[in-house]
Design an enzyme around this catalytic site. Sequence first.
Site, PDB file in Angstrom:
ATOM      1  N   HIS A 125     -50.564  13.556 109.721  1.00  0.00           N
ATOM      2  CA  HIS A 125     -49.319  13.827 110.456  1.00  0.00           C
ATOM      3  C   HIS A 125     -48.938  12.612 111.312  1.00  0.00           C
ATOM      4  CE1 HIS A 125     -50.804  18.240 110.234  1.00  0.00           C
ATOM      5  NE2 HIS A 125     -49.828  18.126 109.376  1.00  0.00           N
ATOM      6  N   LYS A 172     -49.101  34.142 110.956  1.00  0.00           N
ATOM      7  CA  LYS A 172     -50.054  33.150 110.438  1.00  0.00           C
ATOM      8  C   LYS A 172     -51.210  33.028 111.431  1.00  0.00           C
ATOM      9  CE  LYS A 172     -49.386  28.696 108.099  1.00  0.00           C
ATOM     10  NZ  LYS A 172     -48.389  27.630 107.859  1.00  0.00           N
ATOM     11  N   ARG A 223     -47.939  15.155 100.084  1.00  0.00           N
ATOM     12  CA  ARG A 223     -49.272  14.680  99.702  1.00  0.00           C
ATOM     13  C   ARG A 223     -49.461  14.626  98.202  1.00  0.00           C
ATOM     14  NH1 ARG A 223     -52.006  18.906 103.608  1.00  0.00           N
ATOM     15  NH2 ARG A 223     -50.040  19.801 102.994  1.00  0.00           N
ATOM     16  N   SER A 225     -54.720  20.188 107.587  1.00  0.00           N
ATOM     17  CA  SER A 225     -55.173  20.930 108.768  1.00  0.00           C
ATOM     18  C   SER A 225     -56.221  21.963 108.372  1.00  0.00           C
ATOM     19  CB  SER A 225     -53.992  21.636 109.442  1.00  0.00           C
ATOM     20  OG  SER A 225     -53.071  20.694 109.936  1.00  0.00           O
TER      21      SER A 225
HETATM   22  P1  ADP Z   1     -46.539  23.490 107.342  1.00  0.00           P
HETATM   23  O1  ADP Z   1     -47.275  24.741 107.698  1.00  0.00           O
HETATM   24  O2  ADP Z   1     -45.083  23.520 107.706  1.00  0.00           O
HETATM   25  O3  ADP Z   1     -46.776  22.946 105.966  1.00  0.00           O
HETATM   26  P2  ADP Z   1     -48.312  21.420 108.319  1.00  0.00           P
HETATM   27  O4  ADP Z   1     -48.704  21.281 109.741  1.00  0.00           O
HETATM   28  O5  ADP Z   1     -49.356  21.787 107.335  1.00  0.00           O
HETATM   29  O6  ADP Z   1     -47.113  22.448 108.363  1.00  0.00           O
HETATM   30  O7  ADP Z   1     -47.616  20.090 107.806  1.00  0.00           O
HETATM   31  C1  ADP Z   1     -46.449  19.542 108.370  1.00  0.00           C
HETATM   32  C2  ADP Z   1     -45.921  18.413 107.493  1.00  0.00           C
HETATM   33  O8  ADP Z   1     -46.870  17.360 107.426  1.00  0.00           O
HETATM   34  C3  ADP Z   1     -45.660  18.825 106.042  1.00  0.00           C
HETATM   35  O9  ADP Z   1     -44.525  18.114 105.574  1.00  0.00           O
HETATM   36  C4  ADP Z   1     -46.896  18.365 105.327  1.00  0.00           C
HETATM   37  O10 ADP Z   1     -46.644  18.104 103.948  1.00  0.00           O
HETATM   38  C5  ADP Z   1     -47.182  17.084 106.073  1.00  0.00           C
HETATM   39  N1  ADP Z   1     -48.597  16.708 105.979  1.00  0.00           N
HETATM   40  C6  ADP Z   1     -49.685  17.492 106.121  1.00  0.00           C
HETATM   41  N2  ADP Z   1     -50.825  16.791 105.955  1.00  0.00           N
HETATM   42  C7  ADP Z   1     -50.444  15.521 105.683  1.00  0.00           C
HETATM   43  C8  ADP Z   1     -51.145  14.315 105.378  1.00  0.00           C
HETATM   44  N3  ADP Z   1     -52.464  14.269 105.283  1.00  0.00           N
HETATM   45  N4  ADP Z   1     -50.408  13.203 105.167  1.00  0.00           N
HETATM   46  C9  ADP Z   1     -49.055  13.255 105.235  1.00  0.00           C
HETATM   47  N5  ADP Z   1     -48.343  14.356 105.492  1.00  0.00           N
HETATM   48  C10 ADP Z   1     -49.019  15.470 105.716  1.00  0.00           C
END
Ligand code: ADP
Length: 147
Positions: A17, A41, A90, A127
């Site tokens: 992120h 969630k 990703r 995450s």
């Molecule tokens: P959501 O529940 O909305 O998917 P996340 O917190 O999992 O929220 O992810 C938020 C954003 O960050 C999404 O666009 C996700 O694809 C992106 N993201 C998550 N992990 C990574 C990573 N390792 N590298 C780049 N982007 C990521």
Amino acid sequence: MKKAVFPGSFDPFTIGHFSIVQRGLQLFDEIVVAVGVNQAKKSLFSPDERIAAIRRTFANEPRVSVAQYNGLTVDFAQAVGADFILRGLRSVGDFEYEHAVADANRKLSGIETVILFTDSQYSFISSSVVRDLITYGKDISAFLPPV
Ligand code: ADP
């Protein structure tokens, strides 16, 4: 001025992120990291814990702010005056979902979604993996932002 919202659960905010926000700062003047709260969630960290951690990470970056929101991302983006939504991609696994949501958001509000491909060194970081490692007491510092 170009302003984007970077929405997500961020439970927790990972180095993946972090990398998207850093790269987004080359495209946008201002980024609002928006912690979405979805009661249905199950989460490991409370919204307040997630927000505090993200604020610490960007304490020295005045162009990044952090907020909590409920409801639709486009409603939040319009409320803060952002014309763009920033997301990270990703893998092909993320593609269908991101495409559908971006289309719906543009039709609803005219807000464009800008998607950055993950830096490949972070593409395996999620995450949910970090939460599993925390649950089993592993060192997760390599998966979190530098601060
Ligand atoms: P959501 O529940 O909305 O998917 P996340 O917190 O999992 O929220 O992810 C938020 C954003 O960050 C999404 O666009 C996700 O694809 C992106 N993201 C998550 N992990 C990574 C990573 N390792 N590298 C780049 N982007 C990521």
